[in-house]
Design a protein around this motif. Sequence first.
Motif, mmCIF file in Angstrom:
data_model
loop_
_atom_site.group_PDB
_atom_site.id
_atom_site.type_symbol
_atom_site.label_atom_id
_atom_site.label_comp_id
_atom_site.label_asym_id
_atom_site.label_seq_id
_atom_site.Cartn_x
_atom_site.Cartn_y
_atom_site.Cartn_z
ATOM 1 N N SER A 19 0.827 -1.206 0.000
ATOM 2 C CA SER A 19 0.000 0.000 0.000
ATOM 3 C C SER A 19 0.861 1.255 0.000
ATOM 4 C CB SER A 19 -0.960 0.004 1.186
ATOM 5 O OG SER A 19 -0.269 0.140 2.396
ATOM 6 N N PHE A 20 2.000 1.260 0.697
ATOM 7 C CA PHE A 20 2.890 2.416 0.660
ATOM 8 C C PHE A 20 3.483 2.590 -0.725
ATOM 9 C CE2 PHE A 20 3.525 2.223 5.417
ATOM 10 C CZ PHE A 20 2.887 3.430 5.640
ATOM 11 N N LYS A 21 3.896 1.518 -1.334
ATOM 12 C CA LYS A 21 4.490 1.607 -2.665
ATOM 13 C C LYS A 21 3.481 2.132 -3.675
ATOM 14 C CE LYS A 21 7.044 -0.867 -6.169
ATOM 15 N NZ LYS A 21 7.580 -2.094 -6.637
ATOM 16 N N SER A 22 2.249 1.658 -3.640
ATOM 17 C CA SER A 22 1.273 2.083 -4.624
ATOM 18 C C SER A 22 0.811 3.511 -4.379
ATOM 19 C CB SER A 22 0.080 1.130 -4.650
ATOM 20 O OG SER A 22 -0.582 1.149 -3.423
ATOM 21 N N SER A 23 0.774 3.979 -3.115
ATOM 22 C CA SER A 23 0.341 5.346 -2.871
ATOM 23 C C SER A 23 1.430 6.341 -3.265
ATOM 24 C CB SER A 23 -0.049 5.534 -1.411
ATOM 25 O OG SER A 23 1.075 5.401 -0.574
ATOM 26 N N GLU A 24 2.682 5.986 -3.069
ATOM 27 C CA GLU A 24 3.773 6.870 -3.450
ATOM 28 C C GLU A 24 4.073 6.760 -4.932
ATOM 29 O OE1 GLU A 24 7.235 6.241 -1.108
ATOM 30 O OE2 GLU A 24 6.194 6.595 0.769
ATOM 31 N N VAL A 60 6.865 10.706 -11.251
ATOM 32 C CA VAL A 60 6.338 9.633 -10.415
ATOM 33 C C VAL A 60 5.210 8.952 -11.182
ATOM 34 C CG1 VAL A 60 5.293 9.037 -8.198
ATOM 35 C CG2 VAL A 60 6.928 10.929 -8.332
ATOM 36 N N PHE A 61 5.261 7.619 -11.205
ATOM 37 C CA PHE A 61 4.271 6.825 -11.925
ATOM 38 C C PHE A 61 3.626 5.822 -10.981
ATOM 39 C CE2 PHE A 61 7.231 8.291 -15.083
ATOM 40 C CZ PHE A 61 6.433 8.618 -16.162
ATOM 41 N N ASN A 62 2.364 5.550 -11.227
ATOM 42 C CA ASN A 62 1.645 4.507 -10.531
ATOM 43 C C ASN A 62 0.974 3.663 -11.608
ATOM 44 O OD1 ASN A 62 0.207 2.890 -8.806
ATOM 45 N ND2 ASN A 62 -0.560 4.576 -7.556
ATOM 46 N N ASP A 63 1.426 2.420 -11.779
ATOM 47 C CA ASP A 63 0.905 1.548 -12.842
ATOM 48 C C ASP A 63 0.983 2.221 -14.212
ATOM 49 O OD1 ASP A 63 0.335 -0.464 -11.016
ATOM 50 O OD2 ASP A 63 -1.682 0.326 -10.633
ATOM 51 N N ASP A 64 2.133 2.773 -14.557
ATOM 52 C CA ASP A 64 2.392 3.439 -15.836
ATOM 53 C C ASP A 64 1.609 4.728 -16.048
ATOM 54 O OD1 ASP A 64 4.308 1.560 -16.596
ATOM 55 O OD2 ASP A 64 2.794 0.259 -17.502
#
Length: 191
Positions: A19-24, A60-64
């Motif tokens: 959850s930390f990785k995906s929020s950042e 910064v990217f989240n799922d591309d």
Amino acid sequence: MNTIKKTTALIAITLLMVSFKSSEGLKKEVNIEKSNVTWKGYKVGGSHTGTITIKSGNLVFNDDNLTGGNFVIDMTTISVTDLEGEYKNKLEGHLKSDDFFGVAKFPTAALVFRNIKANGKNAYDVTGNLTIKGKTESIDFDLSVYGNKATASLKIDRSKFDVRYGSTSFFDGLKDKAIYDEFDIVVDLEF
């Protein structure tokens, strides 16, 4: 019983880390050696072009999907590319002086992405906070991302950052000595 507690604790820690990785998101540092920033300023009867160097930056990217960005520009590297010799040196010195960007007191400028909205495949509408000469203003621009490259074009109104020299926003009667307030920045990034 101990095994169940250990397994539950491990699952909880794993979920927390995910959850930390995906929020950042995934921060990709910009390769400052391969990235380019060019500028173009306009005056009555002409224009000048040049370059400036990125000191540091990341996207910064989240799922591309682009979710953030942060850049610092080294204002001491302002250079002019359409002139040579004495005229080039004079204009570079003038742009670095207090008449324009005051790089002795303000050696860096910064851009921090505040809001990002996808507007198509690999294309984003970005709103950010741009800081020049210690003044921060909101700016909107488009940014495109393709693989490990990104491009953006920004139109900046220098009068909002107290860059007054030759500006009709501050001085009357400049006629053919006027320098337009808006200038263009084109950014080609590699990361």
